[in-house]
Motif scaffolding. Structure first.
Motif, short mmCIF file in Angstrom:
data_model
loop_
_atom_site.label_atom_id
_atom_site.label_comp_id
_atom_site.label_asym_id
_atom_site.label_seq_id
_atom_site.Cartn_x
_atom_site.Cartn_y
_atom_site.Cartn_z
N THR A 186 -6.89 -1.08 -0.90
CA THR A 186 -6.87 0.34 -1.20
C THR A 186 -6.41 1.09 0.03
N GLY A 187 -5.40 1.93 -0.14
CA GLY A 187 -4.88 2.73 0.96
C GLY A 187 -5.52 4.09 1.04
N THR A 232 -4.71 1.37 -5.50
CA THR A 232 -5.37 0.09 -5.30
C THR A 232 -4.52 -0.99 -5.95
N THR A 284 -3.05 6.28 -1.95
CA THR A 284 -4.41 5.84 -2.24
C THR A 284 -4.49 4.82 -3.37
N ALA A 307 0.85 -1.18 0.00
CA ALA A 307 0.00 0.00 0.00
C ALA A 307 0.89 1.23 0.00
N TYR A 315 -5.32 1.11 5.59
CA TYR A 315 -5.79 0.54 4.34
C TYR A 315 -7.01 -0.34 4.60
N SER A 374 -9.86 -3.84 7.69
CA SER A 374 -9.07 -2.61 7.66
C SER A 374 -8.00 -2.64 8.73
N SER A 403 -1.06 5.99 3.64
CA SER A 403 -0.78 4.55 3.72
C SER A 403 0.63 4.18 3.29
#
Length: 150
Positions: free
Chosen positions: A116-117, A25, A23, A20, A57, A88, A121
């Protein structure tokens, strides 16, 4: 005394190491569910940095009947064991921990995990899967391969 062992009735697969970064993915390799009727996906953090309340994330399970990336959709909660299909991490001290195991009992042929972060992240997560043949005839061989999405 147990009458069946879980080794002969299941197959472990390393789906990959997800990183991650912000943001972005990222997704794992695919698990081919043909001949199997259940799946457990385990998430093991290697490192988590800058998670905190504004970071971290989320990982979710996705499914499809074909291997094209655009065909994958999020798994419905009715197809997740206990209604859970996401996990998460938002704690920096979750390094080197098994953070979650998600169970899949849906009917699609291929399953993957998608991470996804958030803006802050920075994490490395190993994803392992165990396919199970519970209630099906005993296999001749254990199949342990993942399929890449195209």
């Amino acid at each position: 005394m147990a009458k069946f062992d879980t080794v002969s009735e299941s197959s472990w697969v390393l789906l990959g190491k997800l990183t991650a970064s912000g943001t972005s993915t990222v997704v794992t390799s695919l698990v081919d569910m043909q001949g199997f009727n259940a799946l457990d996906v385990a998430f093991v953090n290697a490192t988590v940095t800058d998670a905190g309340a504004a970071g971290g994330y989320t990982i979710k399970l996705q499914e499809a009947d074909v291997t094209t990336s655009v065909s994958f959709t999020d798994v419905a909660t009715t197809d997740g064991v206990g209604g859970t299909v996401t996990t998460s991490t938002t704690v920096d001290t979750d390094d080197d921990k098994l953070t979650a195991v998600l169970g899949y009992i849906g009917g699609k042929r291929y399953v993957r995990a998608s991470l996804t972060g958030t803006a802050a992240s920075d994490a490395v997560v190993y994803v392992l899967a165990r396919r199970s043949r519970s209630g099906l005839s005993r296999p001749n061989t254990i199949v342990g391969s993942a399929t890449a999405a195209t």
